[in-house]
Design a protein around this motif. Structure first.
Motif, mmCIF file in Angstrom:
data_model
loop_
_atom_site.group_PDB
_atom_site.id
_atom_site.type_symbol
_atom_site.label_atom_id
_atom_site.label_comp_id
_atom_site.label_asym_id
_atom_site.label_seq_id
_atom_site.Cartn_x
_atom_site.Cartn_y
_atom_site.Cartn_z
ATOM 1 N N SER A 124 -1.196 -0.861 -8.383
ATOM 2 C CA SER A 124 -1.433 -2.194 -8.022
ATOM 3 C C SER A 124 -0.870 -3.231 -8.842
ATOM 4 N N GLY A 174 0.959 -1.171 0.072
ATOM 5 C CA GLY A 174 -0.099 -0.039 0.103
ATOM 6 C C GLY A 174 1.003 1.240 -0.053
ATOM 7 N N SER A 180 -4.305 -0.717 1.516
ATOM 8 C CA SER A 180 -4.105 0.030 0.260
ATOM 9 C C SER A 180 -5.170 1.274 0.290
ATOM 10 N N HIS A 237 -6.326 -3.597 -5.413
ATOM 11 C CA HIS A 237 -5.091 -4.263 -4.794
ATOM 12 C C HIS A 237 -5.769 -5.535 -4.221
#
Length: 184
Positions: A116, A20, A144, A51
């Motif tokens: 991501s 993240g 994230s 994510h």
């Protein structure tokens, strides 16, 4: 046995925070644009979703394919961030131009995908490690999203402090982060 589960949980939390941090850094730069709180919430949720989706895709696709496309995906993500950054820098000099990619619709999907991409390769290794995949994916998405919101809100605050130079700084951050992704 519970000690092993606790250790696995904390390991996954640290991995989720590490993944993240890309979203936090890029969110910091993106937050220097003029964004409303509703847009910030949507961006964070979208990044969180990506994510979750990217490691899940990594798990599904498997090791063989990842070795063929992983390098291209990383370069593509870096180039996308550089493009967004250059666009922000150029728009800081000319306030009449419309943004090339704004964090709405397709631009939001591109942004979320670019931050991501690294979680895709993590997903590949998760599928082979025997880690509780559902827990890992939920933690990746949660952290994230949280870190994206934090970065966007800090960037928004910095915009108020830096005034007209904030977009220039934000674009520079995105370009630098894109170069870091490409060159490691």
């Amino acid at each position: 046995m519970p000690e092993l589960q606790i250790a696995e949980f904390f390991s996954l939390c640290f991995m989720a925070i590490a993944l993240g941090m890309d979203a936090f850094s890029v969110g910091l730069g993106m937050g220097m644009q003029l964004l409303r709180l509703k847009r910030i919430a949507i961006i964070g949720i979208t990044v969180g979703f990506f994510h979750i989706a990217m490691p899940f895709l990594g798990i599904l696709i498997g090791q063989y394919i990842s070795t063929k496309i992983e390098g291209f995906a990383i370069i593509g993500g870096g180039l996308l961030l550089i493009t967004i950054g250059v666009q922000m820098i150029l728009s800081s000099f000319n306030h009449e131009d419309k943004q090339l990619l704004s964090p709405v619709g397709f631009g939001l999907a591109i942004f979320a995908l670019s931050v991501s991409l690294d979680s895709f390769s993590v997903g590949l290794s998760l599928g082979m490690s025997g880690v509780r995949t559902a827990l890992a994916l939920v933690l990746f998405g949660f952290f994230s999203m949280l870190l994206t919101w934090t970065g966007l809100l800090l960037g928004r605050k910095a915009r108020g402090l830096l005034g007209i130079y904030s977009e220039l700084l934000g674009g520079s951050i995105l370009c630098a982060f894109g170069l870091r992704i490409i060159f490691g």
